[in-house]
Design a protein around this motif. Structure first.
Motif, PDB file in Angstrom:
ATOM      1  N   GLU A  25      16.400-112.900  44.341  1.00  0.00           N
ATOM      2  CA  GLU A  25      15.340-113.182  43.375  1.00  0.00           C
ATOM      3  C   GLU A  25      13.973-112.818  43.959  1.00  0.00           C
ATOM      4  O   GLU A  25      13.144-112.209  43.287  1.00  0.00           O
ATOM      5  CB  GLU A  25      15.379-114.668  42.992  1.00  0.00           C
ATOM      6  N   LYS A  26      13.742-113.167  45.222  1.00  0.00           N
ATOM      7  CA  LYS A  26      12.471-112.821  45.881  1.00  0.00           C
ATOM      8  C   LYS A  26      12.286-111.312  45.983  1.00  0.00           C
ATOM      9  O   LYS A  26      11.166-110.816  45.969  1.00  0.00           O
ATOM     10  CB  LYS A  26      12.407-113.433  47.280  1.00  0.00           C
ATOM     11  N   LEU A  27      13.399-110.593  46.110  1.00  0.00           N
ATOM     12  CA  LEU A  27      13.350-109.135  46.249  1.00  0.00           C
ATOM     13  C   LEU A  27      13.349-108.422  44.889  1.00  0.00           C
ATOM     14  O   LEU A  27      13.249-107.199  44.829  1.00  0.00           O
ATOM     15  CB  LEU A  27      14.545-108.649  47.073  1.00  0.00           C
ATOM     16  N   ARG A  36      25.652-106.354  48.394  1.00  0.00           N
ATOM     17  CA  ARG A  36      26.025-105.041  48.917  1.00  0.00           C
ATOM     18  C   ARG A  36      25.210-104.690  50.164  1.00  0.00           C
ATOM     19  O   ARG A  36      25.716-104.054  51.080  1.00  0.00           O
ATOM     20  CB  ARG A  36      25.849-103.968  47.836  1.00  0.00           C
ATOM     21  N   ILE A  37      23.956-105.125  50.213  1.00  0.00           N
ATOM     22  CA  ILE A  37      23.126-104.900  51.403  1.00  0.00           C
ATOM     23  C   ILE A  37      23.735-105.630  52.588  1.00  0.00           C
ATOM     24  O   ILE A  37      23.938-105.050  53.655  1.00  0.00           O
ATOM     25  CB  ILE A  37      21.672-105.361  51.157  1.00  0.00           C
ATOM     26  N   ASN A  43      22.483 -98.222  51.543  1.00  0.00           N
ATOM     27  CA  ASN A  43      21.271 -98.016  52.341  1.00  0.00           C
ATOM     28  C   ASN A  43      20.047 -98.628  51.680  1.00  0.00           C
ATOM     29  O   ASN A  43      18.943 -98.478  52.182  1.00  0.00           O
ATOM     30  CB  ASN A  43      20.990 -96.511  52.514  1.00  0.00           C
ATOM     31  N   SER A  44      20.220 -99.292  50.571  1.00  0.00           N
ATOM     32  CA  SER A  44      19.055 -99.769  49.817  1.00  0.00           C
ATOM     33  C   SER A  44      18.252-100.839  50.548  1.00  0.00           C
ATOM     34  O   SER A  44      17.137-101.141  50.146  1.00  0.00           O
ATOM     35  CB  SER A  44      19.472-100.267  48.430  1.00  0.00           C
ATOM     36  N   TRP A  45      18.797-101.363  51.653  1.00  0.00           N
ATOM     37  CA  TRP A  45      18.006-102.317  52.443  1.00  0.00           C
ATOM     38  C   TRP A  45      16.705-101.679  52.898  1.00  0.00           C
ATOM     39  O   TRP A  45      15.699-102.363  53.075  1.00  0.00           O
ATOM     40  CB  TRP A  45      18.802-102.837  53.654  1.00  0.00           C
ATOM     41  N   VAL A  46      16.710-100.352  53.051  1.00  0.00           N
ATOM     42  CA  VAL A  46      15.509 -99.639  53.502  1.00  0.00           C
ATOM     43  C   VAL A  46      14.364 -99.883  52.531  1.00  0.00           C
ATOM     44  O   VAL A  46      13.221-100.054  52.941  1.00  0.00           O
ATOM     45  CB  VAL A  46      15.800 -98.126  53.640  1.00  0.00           C
ATOM     46  N   GLU A 103      14.453 -92.066  59.209  1.00  0.00           N
ATOM     47  CA  GLU A 103      15.806 -91.519  59.281  1.00  0.00           C
ATOM     48  C   GLU A 103      16.652 -92.017  58.109  1.00  0.00           C
ATOM     49  O   GLU A 103      17.366 -91.248  57.471  1.00  0.00           O
ATOM     50  CB  GLU A 103      16.444 -91.927  60.612  1.00  0.00           C
ATOM     51  N   GLN A 104      16.557 -93.303  57.816  1.00  0.00           N
ATOM     52  CA  GLN A 104      17.326 -93.865  56.708  1.00  0.00           C
ATOM     53  C   GLN A 104      16.875 -93.292  55.368  1.00  0.00           C
ATOM     54  O   GLN A 104      17.697 -93.002  54.503  1.00  0.00           O
ATOM     55  CB  GLN A 104      17.198 -95.392  56.688  1.00  0.00           C
TER      56      GLN A 104
END
Length: 128
Positions: A25-27, A36-37, A43-46, A103-104
């Protein structure tokens, strides 16, 4: 890489007592996307790393550091490492978070380019 990052994020989230749903929710993402992260499936954590770190009160370096923490160079203590004042120069490289993020991003861009190419091919087939 994604699995390691996900495990670290999970560890810090659990230490703070925050649920996946609360952090998602914060994100401003769905819980399943956030899950999934943490599972290393994306890779969406990037795209969210800064907000994740802010929310969990940890540094980006804490999340991105290599397993051993640091890579050490010139660990031999011969006289060529002596700077003349008797101090041995011990060069330690801390994992550079911005380089890793770049890189990511580059990896993600390549994935998206491939996806666009595949979708264009599908469109051509569907138009026939």
């Amino acid at each position: 890489m994604n699995t390691t990052i996900g495990k670290r994020i999970r560890k810090y989230r659990e230490e703070k007592g925050v649920s996946q749903e609360e952090l998602a929710e914060k994100l401003h993402i769905s819980r399943s996307t956030y899950q999934r992260i943490e599972n290393g499936e994306t890779n969406s954590w990037v795209n969210h790393i800064q907000n994740i770190c802010t929310s969990l009160e940890v540094s980006v370096e804490d999340i991105l550091k290599p397993e051993e923490g640091y890579v050490q160079l010139n660990n031999n203590n011969d006289s060529s490492n002596d700077n003349g004042s008797g101090v041995i120069q011990n060069q330690t490289i801390n994992y550079n978070a911005s380089d890793k993020l770049i890189e990511q991003y580059e990896e993600r861009i390549e994935e998206l380019k491939l996806q666009v190419k595949e979708l264009k091919e599908e469109i051509k087939i569907l138009k026939k």
